[in-house]
Design an enzyme around this catalytic site. Structure first.
Site, PDB file in Angstrom:
ATOM      1  N   HIS A   6      -2.350  -2.396   9.458  1.00 19.51           N
ATOM      2  CA  HIS A   6      -3.071  -2.542   8.189  1.00 19.51           C
ATOM      3  C   HIS A   6      -4.323  -3.421   8.332  1.00 19.51           C
ATOM      4  O   HIS A   6      -5.425  -3.028   7.991  1.00 19.51           O
ATOM      5  CB  HIS A   6      -2.148  -3.184   7.147  1.00 19.51           C
TER       6      HIS A   6
HETATM    7  O1  RIB Z   1       0.773  -4.162   2.994  1.00 19.24           O
HETATM    8  C1  RIB Z   1       0.242  -4.640   4.204  1.00 19.24           C
HETATM    9  C2  RIB Z   1      -0.271  -6.029   4.056  1.00 19.24           C
HETATM   10  O2  RIB Z   1       0.803  -6.884   3.698  1.00 19.24           O
HETATM   11  C3  RIB Z   1      -0.835  -6.610   5.363  1.00 19.24           C
HETATM   12  O3  RIB Z   1      -1.909  -7.463   5.069  1.00 19.24           O
HETATM   13  C4  RIB Z   1       0.312  -7.390   5.932  1.00 19.24           C
HETATM   14  O4  RIB Z   1      -0.122  -8.533   6.679  1.00 19.24           O
HETATM   15  C5  RIB Z   1       1.015  -7.855   4.704  1.00 19.24           C
HETATM   16  O5  RIB Z   1       0.400  -9.040   4.293  1.00 19.24           O
END
Ligand code: RIB
Ligand code: CA
Length: 312
Positions: free
Chosen positions: A243
């Site tokens: 992500h």
């Molecule tokens: O949904 C993904 C996000 O949530 C990313 O930033 C991961 O680090 C968590 O914080």
């Protein structure tokens, strides 16, 4: 080539860590003004310590780390420890970093760094709950017009949620902050689950990074291993989505992504759908043309970018 002046706001966090290593390695393209940390995946004290640990591994003690907000603007804190481990960095060996955080609060760091520079010169990348950025906008009303742009990991449209049926974690963890940022008028690029779920660390990607060698490569392989095991045990069963790598990859190589202009509103009151990002492509000439939603990415290109930078 002029460097991008960047503030990296994050909640490390195993996937934040990979993105930070890319930011630390991008010396030629990025003037990293600072890293600000926030409560999110794990408590604020841990995200701050973790940023300092990662900075030390990357040998970038020239970059200041400022600890920010310890809780969301309105709702109660909610962590994601199940995906990041108790330390927040999976099972990466943890040691007390030589250099700690700055005395200044992360919110004030953002305000000072942006307001002391010419308009439209500072970019903020956000890979955690947007609490720090939203609080900075509330405290300094001129900030949103001064900022060049925000590149954020958060939200979901076609993919549904990853912490509730309809919300992605970063937005769910502080929906009011996301609403403040979405309404600020600052040019905003949103890397939601629709695109981050296309960027998964396959064995071939991890092997290429392992072949680099050295402390950063070793740390990345450890972090990828933890994410892989967690994703297979607790989530999709496939390779682990990266992500938080997406905002940094976009900053360095925007052609690896496809974006669409949109309206985006954030649900802040419904107990069932709080944190939902209502993304509408139909009103492109809306009063909010400043928001762009990522719909696709070249995953192999992103991992090649990461491998190239970590090899430097
Ligand atoms: O949904 C993904 C996000 O949530 C990313 O930033 C991961 O680090 C968590 O914080
Ligand atoms: Ca994060």
């Amino acid at each position: 080539m002029t460097k991008t002046s960047l503030i990296f706001d994050c909640d490390p966090g195993v996937d934040d860590a990979i993105a930070l290593f890319l930011a630390f390695a991008a010396r030629d393209e990025v003037d990293l003004l600072g890293v600000t940390t926030v409560a999110g995946n794990v408590a604020a004290a841990l995200t701050a310590r973790n940023a300092c640990i990662l900075r030390e591994i990357a040998q970038r003690e020239d970059v200041p780390v400022a600890a920010g907000c310890e809780r969301p603007m309105v709702r109660a804190p909610i962590d994601a420890g199940h995906f990041h481990g108790q330390t927040g960095l999976g099972d990466l060996p943890i040691s007390t970093p030589q250099k700690g955080v700055e005395a200044i609060h992360g919110v004030d760091f953002i305000i000072n760094a942006v307001m002391s520079r010419p308009s439209d010169t500072v970019t903020v990348a956000v890979t955690g709950p947007m609490t720090n950025l939203a609080m900075a906008m509330v405290k300094e009303p001129r900030l949103s017009r001064r900022l060049a742009r925000i590149i954020a990991m958060g939200g979901a449209r076609s993919e549904g949620g990853n912490i509730t049926a309809s919300a992605e974690y970063n937005i769910y963890a502080d929906p009011h902050a996301a609403q403040v940022v979405a309404e600020s008028g600052t040019p905003l690029v949103m890397m939601g689950l629709d695109v981050t779920h296309q960027v998964r660390a396959a064995a071939r990607h991890i092997d290429a990074i392992a072949a680099i060698g050295g402390p950063v490569s070793k740390a990345c392989v450890n972090l990828f291993g933890f994410m892989d095991r967690t994703e297979k045990a607790l989530a999709s069963g496939g390779d682990a989505p990266q992500h938080d790598l997406c905002p940094m990859a976009y900053l360095l190589a925007p052609t690896l992504f496809t974006l669409r202009p949109c309206r985006m509103e954030v649900e802040t009151s419904s107990p069932l759908t709080s944190g939902h990002t209502a993304v509408d492509f139909r009103h492109r000439d809306s009063p909010q043309p400043h928001i762009k939603w990522a719909i696709s990415a070249d995953a192999d290109g992103i991992f090649a970018l990461l491998t190239d930078h970590l090899s430097r």
